[in-house]
Design a protein around this motif. Structure first.
Motif, short mmCIF file in Angstrom:
data_model
loop_
_atom_site.label_atom_id
_atom_site.label_comp_id
_atom_site.label_asym_id
_atom_site.label_seq_id
_atom_site.Cartn_x
_atom_site.Cartn_y
_atom_site.Cartn_z
N GLN A 93 0.83 -1.20 0.00
CA GLN A 93 0.00 0.00 0.00
C GLN A 93 0.87 1.25 0.00
OE1 GLN A 93 -3.80 0.45 0.31
NE2 GLN A 93 -3.26 -1.36 -0.87
N ASN A 94 0.33 2.33 -0.55
CA ASN A 94 0.89 3.69 -0.46
C ASN A 94 2.15 3.94 -1.29
OD1 ASN A 94 -1.13 4.32 1.49
ND2 ASN A 94 0.14 3.40 3.08
N PHE A 95 2.54 2.97 -2.14
CA PHE A 95 3.72 3.22 -2.97
C PHE A 95 3.39 4.19 -4.11
CE2 PHE A 95 6.38 2.16 -6.67
CZ PHE A 95 7.61 2.52 -6.15
N ILE A 96 2.28 3.96 -4.77
CA ILE A 96 1.89 4.83 -5.88
C ILE A 96 1.49 6.20 -5.33
CG2 ILE A 96 0.19 5.18 -7.73
CD1 ILE A 96 0.04 2.14 -7.98
N ASN A 97 2.11 7.24 -5.85
CA ASN A 97 1.88 8.63 -5.43
C ASN A 97 2.35 8.92 -4.01
OD1 ASN A 97 0.54 9.09 -7.94
ND2 ASN A 97 -1.36 8.28 -7.05
N GLY A 98 3.01 7.97 -3.35
CA GLY A 98 3.43 8.17 -1.98
C GLY A 98 4.74 8.94 -1.89
N SER A 99 4.80 9.93 -0.98
CA SER A 99 5.99 10.77 -0.86
C SER A 99 6.66 10.66 0.50
CB SER A 99 5.62 12.24 -1.13
OG SER A 99 4.62 12.68 -0.21
N GLY A 100 6.36 9.58 1.23
CA GLY A 100 6.94 9.40 2.56
C GLY A 100 8.30 8.72 2.53
N GLY A 101 8.84 8.51 3.74
CA GLY A 101 10.16 7.91 3.86
C GLY A 101 10.23 6.49 3.34
N THR A 102 9.18 5.70 3.57
CA THR A 102 9.18 4.31 3.11
C THR A 102 9.26 4.25 1.59
OG1 THR A 102 7.85 3.62 5.01
CG2 THR A 102 7.91 2.12 3.13
N GLU A 103 8.51 5.10 0.92
CA GLU A 103 8.52 5.13 -0.55
C GLU A 103 9.89 5.58 -1.08
OE1 GLU A 103 5.12 4.83 1.25
OE2 GLU A 103 5.69 6.94 1.13
N LYS A 104 10.48 6.54 -0.38
CA LYS A 104 11.79 7.05 -0.81
C LYS A 104 12.86 5.96 -0.69
CE LYS A 104 14.57 11.23 -0.38
NZ LYS A 104 14.68 12.55 0.31
N ILE A 105 12.84 5.23 0.44
CA ILE A 105 13.81 4.16 0.64
C ILE A 105 13.55 3.00 -0.32
CG2 ILE A 105 14.64 2.43 2.28
CD1 ILE A 105 15.72 5.28 2.68
#
Length: 416
Positions: free
Chosen positions: A14-26
């Motif tokens: 979840q939250n990878f698409i359009n996500g701008s948080g730390g988890t997506e960045k890493i």
């Protein structure tokens, strides 16, 4: 030497698409670096949304969204109370709430309770994941959350090693100490650790927070931090000075409202200082209300998302980061890497590992201390300079090459 080509599947359900948080960045960083090491890399998610990754990904990395409308899910309808003063909206929310409660009651009766609804939905999603993984045929799976691990391993046994990347303190992933989780959710999350061949944690102290159900390889690998040759010159005189916070606007975690409160109490005494918030999230409206209440519309600015965080940090003077909990906060490390002195709470995980009190910034016990420390930094440019230089030195060990090498070593160990 390049690795013999092996396929790595990275799962962020979840939250990878359009996500701008730390988890997506890493997640994107890890995918790019593993590709550069010679692995074939695919990222998979399961989201009812359309979009793209926010952070850069090499074009050779495949992104697969396995979402399907055909997967049957039993929906528990959410409902919220209305706190405004509009009587028509109050009636509308009241009706919606009653209808949602009635629908949920019927669902619970037909399914035999919440636990059965939870297990049914999880079974359906896990079945979809199983079909995809069998067709993808990876040599290794990396999950970006324990929730993703549970999604792919529920009622399944794979002959594929799985490594989890922990982006916070480990116990935050399987307990309810930060937000509500049902007992069955916590039970299944904890049990899912049995499927792991390895786990990556961010600090050595985080080993104490792993559950007893985990018995694989544990390796401490920090997040990468940008390396800059120059440090901010705090001795330079300016017309206006900036205190900056950069984080998702999620007040129950990031607590930007506390930073605003602290600044509001001393803003009148320091008329050439302003406060800037960079980030997006559901706390935006509350912060707008507070800015209006404090009458600081010309001193406090909500700037939204930025694609150039380092440039914004370089033009600032103090980094304030009053989070309640963190893992290895990327924004804080980036602020330290450019030479900003930082303020945080000593009770905050991650923050209390990175900020060295009275060396690279200050760790406050409460908002009163944070206010006093903020003033101390505002009036003393030499202190800001000393802390900034020390902060940049501390971040010099967290290079991308070091992080990439540690991940490669762990993968080789897990793959044997």
């Amino acid at each position: 030497m390049k690795n013999m080509l092996k396929k790595i599947l990275i799962v962020q359900h979840q939250n990878f698409i359009n996500g701008s948080g730390g988890t997506e960045k890493i997640c994107c960083f890890l995918a790019n670096e593993l590709l550069s090491l010679g692995y074939e890399v695919e990222i998979a998610t399961n989201e009812n949304s359309i979009g793209q990754p926010v952070f850069h990904l090499d074009s050779k990395i495949k992104i697969t969204n396995i979402y399907s409308d055909d997967i049957n899910q039993k929906e528990i309808k959410p409902y919220v109370n209305y706190h405004g003063k509009n009587p028509f909206k109050w009636i509308k929310f009241k009706v919606k709430k009653k209808l949602a409660k009635l629908s949920n009651k019927k669902l619970m009766l037909s399914m035999g309770g919440f636990d059965n609804v939870y297990k049914f939905n999880l079974h359906q999603r896990s079945k979809l994941w199983n079909q995809f993984i069998l067709s993808s045929k990876p040599d290794l799976i990396i999950t970006m959350t324990i929730g993703s691990l549970l999604e792919i391993t529920y009622e399944k046994e794979f002959n594929i090693p799985i490594v989890n990347s922990v982006n916070g303190r480990p116990d935050y992933d399987y307990t309810d100490q930060l937000w509500y989780r049902s007992k069955i959710d916590m039970k299944f999350l904890k049990e899912s650790y049995k499927h792991l061949s390895g786990i990556q944690i961010l600090f050595n102290s985080y080993k104490d927070f792993l559950p007893g159900t985990f018995n694989g390889v544990c390796k401490v690998i920090p997040n990468p931090v940008p390396q800059l040759n120059e440090v901010i010159n705090h001795s330079q005189s300016k017309d206006r000075y900036r205190i900056i916070n950069m984080a998702s606007l999620v007040l129950d975690c990031k607590q930007q409202d506390l930073a605003l409160k602290v600044f509001a109490e001393i803003a009148e005494e320091y008329p050439n200082w302003d406060l800037f918030f960079w980030g997006e999230g559901n706390g935006l409206n509350k912060l707008e209300e507070l800015i209006e209440d404090y009458k600081l519309q010309n001193r406090v600015f909500l700037k939204g998302f930025t694609e150039t965080p380092l440039e914004e940090l370089k033009s600032s003077d103090i980094f304030i980061f009053p989070s309640k909990y963190e893992g290895f906060p990327l924004a804080l490390t980036e602020a330290m890497s450019v030479g900003l002195p930082s303020l945080g709470f000593e009770s905050c995980s991650g923050v209390n590992e990175l900020i060295k009190h009275n060396k690279t910034g200050f760790l406050a016990k409460n908002t009163e201390e944070m206010k006093n420390y903020l003033e101390k930094l505002m009036i003393d440019s030499k202190l800001r300079q000393d802390f900034g230089i020390n902060a940049q030195k501390d971040m010099s060990v967290y290079t991308s090459e070091y992080v990439k090498g540690e991940w490669n070593q762990m993968i080789k160990e897990v793959l044997g």
